[in-house]
Design a protein around this motif. Structure first.
Motif, PDB file in Angstrom:
ATOM      1  N   LEU A   1       0.826  -1.209   0.000  1.00 22.61           N
ATOM      2  CA  LEU A   1       0.000   0.000   0.000  1.00 22.61           C
ATOM      3  C   LEU A   1       0.856   1.253   0.000  1.00 22.61           C
ATOM      4  N   ILE A   2       1.923   1.257   0.784  1.00 25.12           N
ATOM      5  CA  ILE A   2       2.757   2.454   0.897  1.00 25.12           C
ATOM      6  C   ILE A   2       3.658   2.636  -0.323  1.00 25.12           C
ATOM      7  N   CYS A   3       4.119   1.541  -0.898  1.00 23.89           N
ATOM      8  CA  CYS A   3       5.040   1.645  -2.036  1.00 23.89           C
ATOM      9  C   CYS A   3       4.311   1.702  -3.382  1.00 23.89           C
ATOM     10  N   ASN A   4       3.271   0.889  -3.537  1.00 24.07           N
ATOM     11  CA  ASN A   4       2.617   0.755  -4.839  1.00 24.07           C
ATOM     12  C   ASN A   4       1.187   1.292  -4.856  1.00 24.07           C
ATOM     13  N   HIS A   5       0.670   1.667  -3.676  1.00 26.90           N
ATOM     14  CA  HIS A   5      -0.685   2.208  -3.531  1.00 26.90           C
ATOM     15  C   HIS A   5      -1.770   1.226  -3.942  1.00 26.90           C
ATOM     16  N   GLU A   6      -1.441  -0.045  -3.883  1.00 26.03           N
ATOM     17  CA  GLU A   6      -2.457  -1.068  -4.078  1.00 26.03           C
ATOM     18  C   GLU A   6      -1.970  -2.383  -3.478  1.00 26.03           C
ATOM     19  N   ALA A   7      -2.931  -3.236  -3.135  1.00 25.33           N
ATOM     20  CA  ALA A   7      -2.579  -4.523  -2.543  1.00 25.33           C
ATOM     21  C   ALA A   7      -3.766  -5.469  -2.676  1.00 25.33           C
ATOM     22  N   VAL A   8      -3.459  -6.753  -2.777  1.00 30.31           N
ATOM     23  CA  VAL A   8      -4.486  -7.786  -2.752  1.00 30.31           C
ATOM     24  C   VAL A   8      -4.747  -8.145  -1.293  1.00 30.31           C
ATOM     25  N   ILE A   9      -6.005  -8.092  -0.892  1.00 24.86           N
ATOM     26  CA  ILE A   9      -6.369  -8.365   0.499  1.00 24.86           C
ATOM     27  C   ILE A   9      -6.793  -9.828   0.618  1.00 24.86           C
ATOM     28  N   GLU A  10      -5.949 -10.634   1.217  1.00 23.75           N
ATOM     29  CA  GLU A  10      -6.257 -12.047   1.373  1.00 23.75           C
ATOM     30  C   GLU A  10      -7.406 -12.234   2.368  1.00 23.75           C
ATOM     31  N   ASP A  11      -8.165 -13.322   2.175  1.00 26.52           N
ATOM     32  CA  ASP A  11      -9.309 -13.596   3.051  1.00 26.52           C
ATOM     33  C   ASP A  11      -8.883 -13.703   4.510  1.00 26.52           C
ATOM     34  N   GLU A  12      -7.720 -14.303   4.749  1.00 27.07           N
ATOM     35  CA  GLU A  12      -7.255 -14.478   6.128  1.00 27.07           C
ATOM     36  C   GLU A  12      -7.125 -13.134   6.837  1.00 27.07           C
ATOM     37  N   ILE A  13      -6.623 -12.128   6.118  1.00 28.88           N
ATOM     38  CA  ILE A  13      -6.473 -10.807   6.723  1.00 28.88           C
ATOM     39  C   ILE A  13      -7.817 -10.108   6.834  1.00 28.88           C
ATOM     40  N   TRP A  14      -8.605 -10.121   5.763  1.00 20.69           N
ATOM     41  CA  TRP A  14      -9.917  -9.450   5.785  1.00 20.69           C
ATOM     42  C   TRP A  14     -10.808 -10.016   6.892  1.00 20.69           C
ATOM     43  N   ASP A  15     -10.801 -11.329   7.035  1.00 24.89           N
ATOM     44  CA  ASP A  15     -11.634 -11.963   8.060  1.00 24.89           C
ATOM     45  C   ASP A  15     -11.137 -11.677   9.473  1.00 24.89           C
ATOM     46  N   SER A  16      -9.872 -11.237   9.589  1.00 24.84           N
ATOM     47  CA  SER A  16      -9.310 -10.917  10.912  1.00 24.84           C
ATOM     48  C   SER A  16      -9.607  -9.481  11.333  1.00 24.84           C
ATOM     49  N   ILE A  17     -10.087  -8.670  10.389  1.00 26.18           N
ATOM     50  CA  ILE A  17     -10.354  -7.262  10.674  1.00 26.18           C
ATOM     51  C   ILE A  17     -11.745  -7.114  11.277  1.00 26.18           C
ATOM     52  N   PRO A  18     -11.876  -6.400  12.381  1.00 26.23           N
ATOM     53  CA  PRO A  18     -13.203  -6.193  12.978  1.00 26.23           C
ATOM     54  C   PRO A  18     -14.150  -5.489  12.007  1.00 26.23           C
TER      55      PRO A  18
END
Length: 452
Positions: free
Chosen positions: A377-394
């Motif tokens: 996000l900081i270097c390329n201003h985009e990222a693929v959000i994996e399910d494991e991370i998305w599901d961990s976010i409140p």
């Protein structure tokens, strides 16, 4: 596109700069000397043999205090401190050489401070020459140092050039006399001109200026004069930092609290400075950084190969950054360690062949995934959000991300999150929504500078 006053007010909140994940206040401190040795050995086998290693060497001494500065430093005019400190640095370096077990490939060196040019040219040559002789220097290496225009002599530049250094960053901050007096960083334009001329005469490939917006007594008018001076000197890169006002940690900052610009004025200063730099032909690289179109930073950005570490944006792909010196931080991709801030303790422990580590963190598999996401996000201003991370976010943070999309700050479609031109201004706030460590500790009061 510019942020509206309402969005500035909404998102100008304390936020990390994400030179690491987890951020230093959220490390578990589950690393000691013995476990650190094991982590370094593992990381070197995984990454270092092919990519090489990078060194950050912290030289903490300054002859006078700059009141805006948040670095770890020691104010002294006694140059007798140089040699004992160099011996401690070499002791620490030798401990790393024993762990690596072979002549390492060297991808880069950066000297930070403090004021590296506090040290004499001969002492710097001895320190760095010793370290470089222990390594196989890679052809595309990057050797750089931070220099104070008032005391970076021709001999400093010449000695370092002989060792392969061809990048220098000058701490300018601002050219206005009233601003310089307030922050106790008085350096005439003539000193900067001379420092730039000497570097170019010695064929330095890259000259960077550090500039700060949001300082006491700064106005659009005074900044105009600063940027006119920048235009005349044509540095290759610009680091355009937001002043971090944290008087609770740096009491000297209290002396000019009433003279600081407000939030909207500060944002206007950034937008003004950014527009001036774009008109001069610089390209915005990412958070705080600009470079000329043919600069290696911009070329790396265009090719999607930009990287970031504790020193900021870099073109070096090396995942192993070893920090030498008091308060320095090492990042080996799977772990972090920070040395003690006390110079005396650091020298004493290294003299006794001990590590001088005061805190550290061994990353979990999920930590590594979040770290790589935030770096994207900081270097390329985009990222693929994996399910494991998305599901961990409140749910609350997921909703904030959706709100940001409605506000035009990002686009989120089919797992790909991309930051818009307007959203770049709040990239730190966007990264916070994925900061699982911070979310888990949201009840704790953490000290960060404001994001805008």
């Amino acid at each position: 596109m510019k942020l509206s006053p309402e969005l500035i007010q909404k998102y100008n909140t304390p936020a990390p700069r994400y030179t690491s994940y987890p951020t230093v206040p959220l490390w578990e401190n589950n690393v000691d000397g013995k476990s650190w040795e094991g982590l370094v050995e593992k990381a070197f086998q995984l990454y270092g043999k092919e990519e090489g290693i990078t060194l950050y060497i912290h030289l903490p001494f300054c002859e006078s205090l700059c009141t805006y500065c948040g670095c770890n430093k020691r104010i002294t005019k006694n140059h007798g401190v140089e040699y004992p400190y160099i011996l401690a640095l070499l002791n620490e370096w030798n401990k790393y050489l024993k762990i690596l077990g072979e002549k390492p490939k060297l991808a880069g060196i950066h000297l930070g401070g403090g004021t590296p040019t506090f040290f004499s040219p001969d002492n710097l040559y001895f320190l760095l020459g010793t370290i470089i002789d222990d390594c196989e220097v890679l052809p595309n290496k990057e050797f750089s140092f931070e220099g104070h225009p008032n005391n970076t002599s021709y001999s400093h530049l010449e000695n370092l050039a002989e060792l392969g250094f061809d990048r220098v960053s000058y701490g300018i901050q601002d050219f206005d006399p009233q601003v310089q007096k307030a922050i106790h960083r008085i350096q005439p334009l003539e000193s900067v001109e001379k420092a730039v001329f000497n570097a170019r005469e010695l064929r330095y490939q890259s000259i960077n200026f550090d500039l700060i917006y949001g300082l006491p007594f700064q106005t659009i008018c005074t900044m105009t004069e600063t940027f006119e001076a920048v235009k005349s000197l044509q540095p290759d890169r610009i680091a355009f930092y937001s002043y971090a006002h944290v008087p609770s940690s740096f009491p000297a900052q209290k002396s000019y609290e009433k003279d600081l610009p407000n939030e909207l004025e500060k944002r206007e200063m950034y937008e003004f400075g950014k527009e001036m730099l774009l008109q001069m032909g610089y390209v915005e690289i990412g958070m705080d950084h600009f470079a000329k179109p043919n600069d290696s930073l911009n070329l790396a950005k265009e090719e999607g190969e930009l990287h970031r570490n504790f020193m900021g944006y870099t073109t070096s792909p090396s995942k192993i950054l070893l920090g030498l010196g008091a308060s320095s931080i090492s990042d080996i991709h799977i772990g972090y360690a920070q040395n003690t801030k006390s110079i005396e303790t650091y020298q004493s422990e290294l003299k006794d062949s001990e590590w001088s580590i005061i805190k550290g963190h061994q990353l979990t598999e999920l930590d590594v995934k979040v770290k790589e996401l935030i770096l994207d996000l900081i270097c390329n201003h985009e990222a693929v959000i994996e399910d494991e991370i998305w599901d961990s976010i409140p749910f609350e943070n997921q909703e904030t991300i959706r709100d940001m999309e409605t506000e035009g700050l990002l686009n989120f479609n089919n797992k790909l999150l991309s930051i818009t031109e307007m959203g770049v201004a709040v990239v730190r706030n966007i990264c916070m929504q994925f900061d699982l460590r911070m979310i888990a500790k949201k009840s704790e009061k953490l000290v960060f500078s404001k994001s805008i």
